[in-house]
Scaffold this motif. Structure first.
Motif, PDB file in Angstrom:
ATOM      1  N   ARG A 256      24.466  51.314  40.794  1.00 35.97           N
ATOM      2  CA  ARG A 256      24.981  52.592  41.329  1.00 35.97           C
ATOM      3  C   ARG A 256      23.876  53.644  41.389  1.00 35.97           C
ATOM      4  N   ALA A 257      22.992  53.628  40.380  1.00 39.78           N
ATOM      5  CA  ALA A 257      21.907  54.616  40.381  1.00 39.78           C
ATOM      6  C   ALA A 257      20.953  54.347  41.552  1.00 39.78           C
ATOM      7  N   LEU A 258      20.708  53.084  41.843  1.00 37.09           N
ATOM      8  CA  LEU A 258      19.762  52.755  42.905  1.00 37.09           C
ATOM      9  C   LEU A 258      20.404  52.855  44.284  1.00 37.09           C
ATOM     10  N   ASP A 259      21.678  52.570  44.353  1.00 38.07           N
ATOM     11  CA  ASP A 259      22.368  52.561  45.648  1.00 38.07           C
ATOM     12  C   ASP A 259      23.857  52.788  45.419  1.00 38.07           C
ATOM     13  N   GLY A 260      24.235  54.048  45.488  1.00 34.50           N
ATOM     14  CA  GLY A 260      25.643  54.376  45.239  1.00 34.50           C
ATOM     15  C   GLY A 260      26.519  54.192  46.456  1.00 34.50           C
ATOM     16  N   THR A 261      25.986  53.629  47.544  1.00 37.16           N
ATOM     17  CA  THR A 261      26.770  53.582  48.784  1.00 37.16           C
ATOM     18  C   THR A 261      27.419  52.232  49.044  1.00 37.16           C
ATOM     19  N   ARG A 262      27.141  51.255  48.193  1.00 34.03           N
ATOM     20  CA  ARG A 262      27.773  49.954  48.443  1.00 34.03           C
ATOM     21  C   ARG A 262      28.797  49.653  47.370  1.00 34.03           C
ATOM     22  N   LEU A 263      29.620  48.677  47.645  1.00 38.67           N
ATOM     23  CA  LEU A 263      30.617  48.281  46.658  1.00 38.67           C
ATOM     24  C   LEU A 263      29.927  47.438  45.594  1.00 38.67           C
ATOM     25  N   ILE A 264      30.386  47.607  44.364  1.00 38.91           N
ATOM     26  CA  ILE A 264      29.827  46.818  43.269  1.00 38.91           C
ATOM     27  C   ILE A 264      30.910  45.864  42.805  1.00 38.91           C
ATOM     28  N   SER A 265      30.515  44.637  42.565  1.00 42.09           N
ATOM     29  CA  SER A 265      31.517  43.697  42.079  1.00 42.09           C
ATOM     30  C   SER A 265      30.868  42.601  41.249  1.00 42.09           C
ATOM     31  N   ALA A 266      31.689  41.635  40.889  1.00 38.88           N
ATOM     32  CA  ALA A 266      31.245  40.427  40.193  1.00 38.88           C
ATOM     33  C   ALA A 266      32.398  39.455  40.346  1.00 38.88           C
ATOM     34  N   ALA A 267      32.083  38.169  40.330  1.00 37.30           N
ATOM     35  CA  ALA A 267      33.159  37.177  40.389  1.00 37.30           C
ATOM     36  C   ALA A 267      33.674  36.984  38.967  1.00 37.30           C
ATOM     37  N   MET A 268      34.872  37.503  38.725  1.00 37.62           N
ATOM     38  CA  MET A 268      35.443  37.404  37.370  1.00 37.62           C
ATOM     39  C   MET A 268      36.286  36.132  37.269  1.00 37.62           C
ATOM     40  N   GLU A 269      36.839  35.947  36.062  1.00 29.75           N
ATOM     41  CA  GLU A 269      37.676  34.775  35.843  1.00 29.75           C
ATOM     42  C   GLU A 269      39.138  35.186  35.680  1.00 29.75           C
ATOM     43  N   VAL A 270      39.975  34.198  35.872  1.00 28.12           N
ATOM     44  CA  VAL A 270      41.420  34.384  35.738  1.00 28.12           C
ATOM     45  C   VAL A 270      41.820  33.692  34.447  1.00 28.12           C
ATOM     46  N   ARG A 271      42.832  34.242  33.748  1.00 27.08           N
ATOM     47  CA  ARG A 271      43.344  33.468  32.623  1.00 27.08           C
ATOM     48  C   ARG A 271      44.815  33.159  32.847  1.00 27.08           C
ATOM     49  N   THR A 272      45.262  32.138  32.137  1.00 26.07           N
ATOM     50  CA  THR A 272      46.661  31.725  32.287  1.00 26.07           C
ATOM     51  C   THR A 272      47.435  32.238  31.086  1.00 26.07           C
ATOM     52  N   ASP A 273      48.627  32.763  31.341  1.00 21.87           N
ATOM     53  CA  ASP A 273      49.494  33.248  30.269  1.00 21.87           C
ATOM     54  C   ASP A 273      49.809  32.083  29.323  1.00 21.87           C
ATOM     55  N   PRO A 274      49.472  32.222  28.029  1.00 23.11           N
ATOM     56  CA  PRO A 274      49.735  31.098  27.112  1.00 23.11           C
ATOM     57  C   PRO A 274      51.226  30.744  27.047  1.00 23.11           C
ATOM     58  N   GLN A 275      52.094  31.707  27.343  1.00 26.71           N
ATOM     59  CA  GLN A 275      53.538  31.435  27.312  1.00 26.71           C
ATOM     60  C   GLN A 275      54.058  30.858  28.630  1.00 26.71           C
TER      61      GLN A 275
ATOM     62  N   PRO B 156      52.607  28.848  31.975  1.00 28.45           N
ATOM     63  CA  PRO B 156      51.474  28.255  32.706  1.00 28.45           C
ATOM     64  C   PRO B 156      51.444  28.615  34.186  1.00 28.45           C
ATOM     65  N   LEU B 157      52.507  29.212  34.669  1.00 26.82           N
ATOM     66  CA  LEU B 157      52.515  29.576  36.092  1.00 26.82           C
ATOM     67  C   LEU B 157      52.103  31.033  36.316  1.00 26.82           C
ATOM     68  N   ARG B 158      51.869  31.744  35.216  1.00 35.04           N
ATOM     69  CA  ARG B 158      51.490  33.157  35.363  1.00 35.04           C
ATOM     70  C   ARG B 158      49.981  33.318  35.189  1.00 35.04           C
ATOM     71  N   LYS B 159      49.346  33.775  36.240  1.00 34.82           N
ATOM     72  CA  LYS B 159      47.889  33.971  36.217  1.00 34.82           C
ATOM     73  C   LYS B 159      47.611  35.453  35.992  1.00 34.82           C
ATOM     74  N   ILE B 160      46.700  35.695  35.066  1.00 31.70           N
ATOM     75  CA  ILE B 160      46.446  37.084  34.681  1.00 31.70           C
ATOM     76  C   ILE B 160      44.990  37.455  34.985  1.00 31.70           C
ATOM     77  N   VAL B 161      44.821  38.603  35.598  1.00 27.56           N
ATOM     78  CA  VAL B 161      43.467  39.142  35.799  1.00 27.56           C
ATOM     79  C   VAL B 161      43.421  40.468  35.050  1.00 27.56           C
ATOM     80  N   ASP B 162      42.767  40.446  33.904  1.00 30.44           N
ATOM     81  CA  ASP B 162      42.680  41.682  33.108  1.00 30.44           C
ATOM     82  C   ASP B 162      41.331  41.793  32.393  1.00 30.44           C
ATOM     83  N   ASP B 163      40.342  41.113  32.930  1.00 28.16           N
ATOM     84  CA  ASP B 163      38.988  41.211  32.369  1.00 28.16           C
ATOM     85  C   ASP B 163      38.600  42.690  32.256  1.00 28.16           C
TER      86      ASP B 163
END
Ligand code: GCB
Length: 608
Positions: A445-464, A466-473
């Protein structure tokens, strides 16, 4: 040319420690260049005999030159024992990875010494000369006429050293020790799902410049506007406080400014009625920058990219990113891609799929990719190789990752096609990890505040459930996109599971699926429940796309991946044979069934 081996103290000049730092030279193809590409003599040196003496002390550090392959001149004393000879050693092509050029080097991880000889007419007064490397994987020690220029870490970013006072008119010897051994503290680290291609993998160039020259520049829309161009120019050299001119001949616009003591010149140029860059109209404007005796030309697109709630806005209008992920490999030839022709082939494949976006995974690709993407109207996600596990608490590792990110931004900041800087891929959640990545986000952001910043995160599965996928990284707090990789139907259950899953996504941001997919051996046909068949892979795509459409804020995806690519982790005989076969196109260039599934989806999307 020969060299002394054995560890003898010598009275000759020092190879010594690094004598110079790296110099930034952006827009390198627009400079006054002499190519050093071609056949270079190489010495394969698995024990690093040319680097360490027999006590395993580096010749560089000991500041001795006896032994060591850095020097390439006739020993004064013909009675000296010499146990290497570049002239009679074989050659490899530069640019090019060594693995795909010589069967014996296919799995090789170690040092290879490269040497090229070149003549260099005197630069003339007031001129400077640099040697520029597009990339060398992973570690490069560079020596000119026996003097060490420096060491560069990181296999995918450019670096240059000044050599003005070090060249002779005839017979200069440029020696590079390239070492691709994987290190736990490296970026990337030891474990990756791609081939560790070693070598001088991109162009090597001599760059001639005036004493004070344009090292880098930035031309973009002033943030928050579409009618003002912001220009910044960075000079390097002794006479920094000088006049700088930026002009756009076809727009009949120009600005004159004066650089400050640090060589930085800035201006804002009113530019009403600008034609903005977009995939549909990839309009590029000629730009000329001049300062004293230097003059650099480029072609730049101007556009805005932003998010608003769950939407991605290109030039203020909602856009869906019809993407695909790409590794920097030419599957047909085998090995690293590096040329404009390679880039045309890869981006051409994406175009054929109906893409307006590509994810250049998982490290900075060569400069031709983004340049061609500018011309072809393809938006890009660019990434640094902060992949899987990294030494999150190691300050050197962080400094290395930061430098790779900064060097990538310095190189590609004028590419309108680049929409996203990605700082990582699938990194396991922990506090030190999040702190590390947050530092990279702040840097970007300091070098270039004009582009979107992201990363490929991971998904986790609700331990209770198995059909519920959670994105809360927790890292998702800091990114502009909520991007994640998800492999339901391949690593998690069978494709029918895809229809049943539901999502809990914490972030109110555009949702971008940075990977999904499955493996298929091209030409292997079976029912849709047979793993590795084209039908299985096509089924994963057929079910995933409508499932993604139901996610609120679904703003695009880059399925994994355009082409099959070599990976030492994919060992299933008769099926993978050392290839990751999640490509939509095989190593023979043949399309698999899933190609058409994605293409149809994108055709519909484009018409919506
Ligand atoms: C991933 C990685 C990618 C792998 C891919 C796979 O999640 O990001 O580098 O190649 O999965 O094929 O498993």
């Amino acid at each position: 040319m020969k060299k002394v081996l054995l560890c003898l103290l010598s009275s000759l000049a020092l190879a010594g420690a690094p004598v110079r730092g790296e110099t930034v030279i952006a827009d390198v193809f627009a400079r006054q260049l002499t190519s050093l590409n071609g056949q270079w003599h190489v010495i394969v040196d698995p024990y690093d005999t040319g680097y360490f003496d027999y006590r395993h002390h580096p010749y560089d550090e000991a500041a001795r030159i006896s032994g060591g392959f850095a020097l390439d001149h006739q020993p004064a004393d013909k009675t000296e024992l010499v146990e290497y000879n570049f002239d009679t050693s074989p050659t490899l092509k530069v640019p090019g990875d060594w693995n795909s050029q010589d069967d014996k080097l296919f799995y090789y991880e170690g040092s290879v010494w490269y040497r090229v000889k070149f003549d260099a007419p005197p630069t003339g007064p007031g001129r400077r000369r640099f040697v520029y490397f597009g990339a060398a994987n992973y570690e490069a020690d560079v020596y000119l006429n026996g003097k060490k220029l420096g060491r560069h870490l990181g296999g995918f970013t450019p670096f240059a050293y000044e050599i003005t006072s070090l060249t002779s008119p005839k017979g200069n010897s440029l020696v590079v020790r390239v070492n691709n051994v994987r290190h736990a503290e490296g970026v990337p680290t030891v474990n990756t799902d791609w081939w560790n291609y070693g070598g001088l993998t991109r162009d090597v160039l001599l760059v001639d410049e005036p004493a004070t020259f344009i090292a880098n520049f930035l031309v973009r829309l002033k943030p928050g506007t579409t009618n003002t161009i912001e220009a910044r120019v960075q000079l390097d050299g002794p006479d920094r406080e000088q006049a700088v001119k930026v002009s756009f001949p076809s727009l009949h616009l120009a600005a004159e400014m004066t650089a400050d003591r640090d060589g930085l010149a800035q201006a804002e140029i009113p530019a009403p009625n600008l034609a903005l860059w977009s995939p549909e109209h990839p309009v590029l404007h000629d730009v000329e920058i001049s300062a004293g005796a230097d003059d650099v030309k480029d072609r730049v697109g101007l556009r805005t990219i932003a998010t608003s709630g769950r939407d991605i806005l290109l030039n203020g209008r909602k856009v869906f990113l019809r993407g695909v992920a790409i590794h920097e490999v030419n599957p047909l030839r085998g090995g690293r891609a590096w040329s404009e022709a390679d880039a045309r082939q890869l981006l051409g494949g994406a175009k054929e799929l109906g893409c307006n976006f590509v994810r250049l995974a998982h490290y900075p690709h060569n400069e031709h990719m983004a340049r061609l993407a500018d011309e072809m109207g393809i938006m890009c996600w660019e990434e640094v190789p902060v992949y899987w596990t990294i030494e999150w608490t190691n300050a050197d590792t962080l400094a290395n990752a930061k430098k790779q990110l900064a060097d990538l931004i310095a190189r590609d900041q004028n590419r309108a096609s680049v929409m996203v800087w990605s700082v990582a891929n699938e990194t396991p959640v922990s506090e030190p990890r999040t702190k590390f990545l947050k530092t990279l986000v702040d840097e970007a952001r300091a070098l270039d505040g004009t582009r979107l910043i992201s990363a490929a995160m991971e998904v986790r599965t609700d331990p209770q459930d198995p059909l519920r996928k959670i994105v809360d990284d927790p890292f998702g707090e800091y990114t502009d996109l909520c991007s994640f990789n998800e492999y339901t139907g391949w690593y998690d259950g069978l494709p029918e599971k895809i229809d049943r899953i539901h999502w809990s996504i914490k972030y109110d941001k555009p949702v971008f699926i940075s990977e999904f997919g499955g493996s298929a051996k091209q030409g292997f046909h079976a029912d849709a429940l047979t793993r590795f068949s084209e039908e299985f892979q096509a089924d994963v795509y057929r079910r995933t796309l409508p499932m993604l459409e139901k996610i609120p804020g679904f703003s695009g995806c880059t399925p994994w991946i355009l082409c099959d690519f070599r990976s030492p982790k994919r060992l299933l005989p008769g099926v993978q044979d050392g290839w990751n076969i999640k490509g939509l196109v095989s190593r023979e260039g043949k399309k698999k069934l899933a190609f058409a599934v994605l293409k149809n989806f994108y055709t519909e999307k484009a018409n919506q």
